[in-house]
Design a protein around this motif. Structure first.
Motif, short mmCIF file in Angstrom:
data_model
loop_
_atom_site.label_atom_id
_atom_site.label_comp_id
_atom_site.label_asym_id
_atom_site.label_seq_id
_atom_site.Cartn_x
_atom_site.Cartn_y
_atom_site.Cartn_z
N MET A 1 0.66 -1.16 -0.05
CA MET A 1 -0.05 0.03 -0.13
C MET A 1 0.83 1.28 -0.06
N LYS A 2 0.55 2.12 -0.90
CA LYS A 2 1.13 3.38 -0.91
C LYS A 2 0.88 4.49 0.36
N ARG A 3 -0.38 4.32 0.62
CA ARG A 3 -0.83 5.21 1.63
C ARG A 3 -1.76 4.31 2.61
N GLN A 4 -1.50 4.82 3.75
CA GLN A 4 -2.29 3.96 4.83
C GLN A 4 -2.81 4.85 6.12
N VAL A 5 -3.86 4.44 6.78
CA VAL A 5 -4.40 5.03 7.99
C VAL A 5 -4.32 4.06 9.16
N GLN A 6 -3.72 4.27 10.08
CA GLN A 6 -3.79 3.51 11.54
C GLN A 6 -4.46 4.26 12.64
N ASP A 7 -5.99 3.81 12.48
CA ASP A 7 -6.85 4.73 13.11
C ASP A 7 -6.89 3.99 14.63
N ASP A 8 -7.26 4.82 15.51
CA ASP A 8 -7.37 4.41 17.06
C ASP A 8 -6.10 3.34 17.25
N LEU A 9 -4.97 4.00 17.09
CA LEU A 9 -3.73 3.13 17.35
C LEU A 9 -3.63 2.70 18.80
N ALA A 10 -3.81 3.56 19.75
CA ALA A 10 -3.47 3.30 21.09
C ALA A 10 -4.51 2.04 21.28
N LYS A 11 -5.47 1.79 20.74
CA LYS A 11 -6.31 0.53 21.11
C LYS A 11 -5.79 -0.78 20.60
N TRP A 12 -4.87 -0.67 19.62
CA TRP A 12 -4.22 -1.99 18.75
C TRP A 12 -3.58 -2.80 20.08
N GLU A 13 -3.99 -4.07 19.87
CA GLU A 13 -3.24 -5.21 20.79
C GLU A 13 -2.46 -5.97 19.80
N MET A 14 -1.41 -6.71 20.55
CA MET A 14 -0.92 -8.06 19.79
C MET A 14 -1.83 -9.04 19.20
N ASN A 15 -1.50 -9.57 17.98
CA ASN A 15 -2.18 -10.36 17.41
C ASN A 15 -1.59 -11.88 17.38
N ALA A 16 -2.02 -12.77 16.88
CA ALA A 16 -1.48 -14.08 16.75
C ALA A 16 0.01 -14.00 16.10
N ALA A 17 -0.01 -13.19 15.14
CA ALA A 17 1.56 -13.04 14.43
C ALA A 17 2.38 -12.11 15.09
N GLY A 18 1.98 -11.28 16.15
CA GLY A 18 3.03 -10.48 16.95
C GLY A 18 2.32 -9.03 16.66
#
Length: 661
Positions: A175-192
């Motif tokens: 992807m050339k552009r992206q938004v990472q929204d509500d980043l503080a709420k992201w938690e570790m997933n099964a792949a890291g």
């Protein structure tokens, strides 16, 4: 008969194609695109109408940073809640797909968040914006339009919508552009680490743009705060309406001038020593106009956004913005929000996150159990009794294989609480013995300072394990008095929220769904440890401890701490851990009792004065004298309770050998 054959001019076609390829694309001007395309409805904004730069002038520089003309690769925005961050992200997404189409990644904390945003925000924007409705299909066609994938009709670009909890959705895409929204709420997933996974999706593009945006949560470990610190750390400077000195609006300045008796008079003071002028709510439009004028001054331009880490601007620009800058938030509302939440760490965290736009710094370690034990030993109140001013009673119950543990807590004004008693019933929750003990606990009541016996208002029992057995006991009591709960470790979880409708294998809704709740264990632990550290009885949030508890109870209450851990993949994150040799039921039952109180008082735990007054009038006063003869008095006297609640001391000694953690 003549046949006419139309032959294309190959030379002309080649020239047109060459000209199209060689013509430089039009400039990507997100600010101009917003003014031409964004129109707020009355449902979306209290200020409906076309995008107005005068109202949101502080967004100008952030939109410029997102443009290809700015060399930075990453743009971070740490902000208060409801400050227009989603609008900026939508402008970045929609403007990119119109002016410079390509593949765009929009990542939310979970796939459920992603689906909700796609349906409620993205689809209306694609249909309601003329420039976008022409190039995106209005109906599903050949897979070009689905909830999580939107492709242009000409195939020049698509929007991939993903959840950070799904590693599959963050793989095999570039992807050339992206938004990472509500980043503080992201938690570790099964792949890291999902943030690392998302960043890598733009690795192949030399001139990629990644927009990280979120309201902060908890420090240490807050993703958006870390991103802000890694960037240029830009803050908005506004000229004083009295002397013209440019300065930031800081929370500490506002707090020093917050009028508790008259919140509507709260204000800032100019930091220029020779001025000290009062900066009030109505000054902000004037200050915005002055800041814009200074920026455009041909003789001596003065930037409104200034960086504390300017060396990072070429690679990573980061911005911080909070509610005091927004015309949608009055100074009075900010002041009242603080006065409502102060003293209660959970409410304070919400205030700092949502209003001030800052991460809430936690006490990672529990207070010393020895200090708590010594404080309790000095208390004149014996365990089992309720102190003055604590008029609502709740109970938390934790179920183990061989026992049921409980804790009763009483609640008063100013977020104060008193631990009343804690005990252990032998037997599994499915046994008649354990259920009889719990039935008796609900009936027996606890004496307060006026001789009244207050029964438990709401009991919250852990339903995460042996759910059917727990339900078998809970359904014998009204839903208004007994609820089932289970803890959720996420620091972004609501304090208390109903479990989604659960169904069995036949698709039938399970009966306990209506009284089953998730509660935020991490947030409540942080708040409890801050309150336990308070030793002033008059302080908001003070925890009153009785005498009579043994060392084991205090060890259990302080059994966990928030630690940084490293995954097998080498990624670091923060979790609550406990000594494997130390039980923690004293902590669990206390948090469950607090969940029961939240069920009564709501997430803010701020009941109206009239409600407290009613409880105090009914419960925190000397009982009216009983009139009548001896037989009447005997009939009205409390019936002695059977020995159905063994003390924590004796019961624990009986089951300790059999305890299975």
């Amino acid at each position: 008969m003549q046949m006419i054959v139309n032959v294309a001019n190959a030379e002309r076609l080649a020239t047109e194609v060459f000209a199209d390829v060689m013509t430089p694309p039009p400039p990507v001007d997100y600010l101009g695109w917003a003014e031409s395309n964004i129109v707020f409805s009355q449902r979306e904004s209290p200020m409906p109408g076309p995008y107005n730069r005068d109202l949101f002038f502080y967004f100008d520089e952030i939109l410029r940073a997102l443009s290809p003309d700015d060399p930075c690769r990453v743009v971070t925005m740490a902000k208060s809640a409801q400050l227009g961050g989603t609008v900026l992200a939508n402008i970045f997404c929609g403007g990119s797909m119109d002016m410079d189409p390509g593949d765009f990644l929009y990542v939310h904390p979970t796939e459920n968040n992603a689906q909700r945003w796609s349906k409620m925000k993205l689809s209306p924007m694609l249909k309601g914006t003329t420039a976008l409705s022409k190039v995106f299909p209005s109906k599903a066609r050949d897979g070009l339009d689905s909830v999580l994938y939107k492709e242009r009709l000409d195939g020049k670009g698509a929007i991939q919508i993903s959840g950070a909890n799904s590693p599959a959705s963050l793989s095999q895409v570039t992807m050339k552009r992206q938004v990472q929204d509500d980043l503080a709420k992201w938690e570790m997933n099964a792949a890291g680490d999902p943030e690392t996974q998302a960043d890598s999706r733009s690795q192949a593009h030399e001139f990629a743009k990644i927009f990280k945006i979120s309201t902060p949560l908890v420090e240490p470990g807050c993703r958006i705060s870390k991103a802000f610190e890694q960037g240029s750390q830009e803050k908005l400077y506004l000229p004083c309406p009295h002397c013209g000195h440019s300065q930031t609006l800081e929370w500490e300045n506002f707090l020093a001038n917050l009028d508790e008796e008259h919140p509507e008079r709260s204000h800032f003071l100019c930091v220029e020593p020779n001025c000290g002028g009062v900066i009030e709510d109505w000054h902000r439009p004037q200050m915005f106009a002055a800041a814009k004028a200074k920026e455009s001054d041909p003789q001596k331009p003065e930037a409104a956004w200034r960086a504390s880490n300017p060396g990072a601007k070429r690679v990573h620009r980061s911005f911080h913005l909070w509610s005091a800058y927004s015309l949608l938030q009055s100074f009075e509302r900010i002041a009242r929000a603080w006065l409502t939440g102060r003293g209660n760490p959970a409410s304070e965290q919400t205030f700092f996150n949502d209003v001030v736009g800052r991460a809430y710094r936690t006490l990672g370690d529990a207070p010393s159990w020895e200090l708590l034990r010594d404080r309790g030993a000095k208390s004149e109140r014996e365990r089992g009794r309720i102190p003055v001013g604590h008029v609502i009673v709740t109970c938390g119950v934790d179920c183990q294989k061989d026992r049921v543990e409980w804790q009763v807590v009483a609640w008063g004004r100013e977020h104060r609480r008193a631990i009343v008693d804690h005990g252990v019933f032998p037997g599994h929750i499915s046994s008649d013995q354990a259920r009889a003990f719990l039935d008796g606990l609900l009936k027996q009541g606890f004496a307060n300072a006026y001789g009244r016996r207050l029964e438990i208002d709401v009991l919250a029992i852990d339903g995460n394990a042996w759910t059917d057995d727990v339900w078998g006991w809970a359904k014998r009591h009204p839903a208004s008095r007994v609820i089932m709960v289970r803890g959720v470790g996420s620091e972004a979880a609501p304090l208390l929220i109903g479990v989604k409708k659960e169904v069995n294998r036949q698709g039938k809704r399970l009966p306990y769904s209506k009284r089953f709740f998730n509660f935020a264990t991490s947030v409540l632990k942080m708040a409890l440890y801050r309150n336990l550290a308070k030793d002033d009885q008059s302080e908001r949030g003070y925890v009153d401890l009785p005498s009579g508890f043994d060392d084991e109870f205090y060890r259990q209450v302080t059994a966990e701490s928030r630690k940084r851990v490293t995954t097998r993949q080498g990624f670091e994150h923060y979790v609550w851990v406990k000594d494997p040799n130390q039980a923690n039921e004293g902590l669990d039952t206390h948090l469950q009792a607090e969940a029961a109180f939240i069920r009564i008082a709501g997430p803010t735990r701020a009941l109206m004065d009239s409600v407290w007054e009613r409880y105090e009038r009914e419960r925190d006063s000397v009982p009216a004298p009983v009139q009548g003869d001896l037989e009447d008095l005997l009939a009205q006297a409390p019936t002695p309770q059977p020995a159905l609640a063994p003390s924590a001391q004796s019961a624990r000694s009986r089951v300790r050998k059999l305890r299975i953690n």
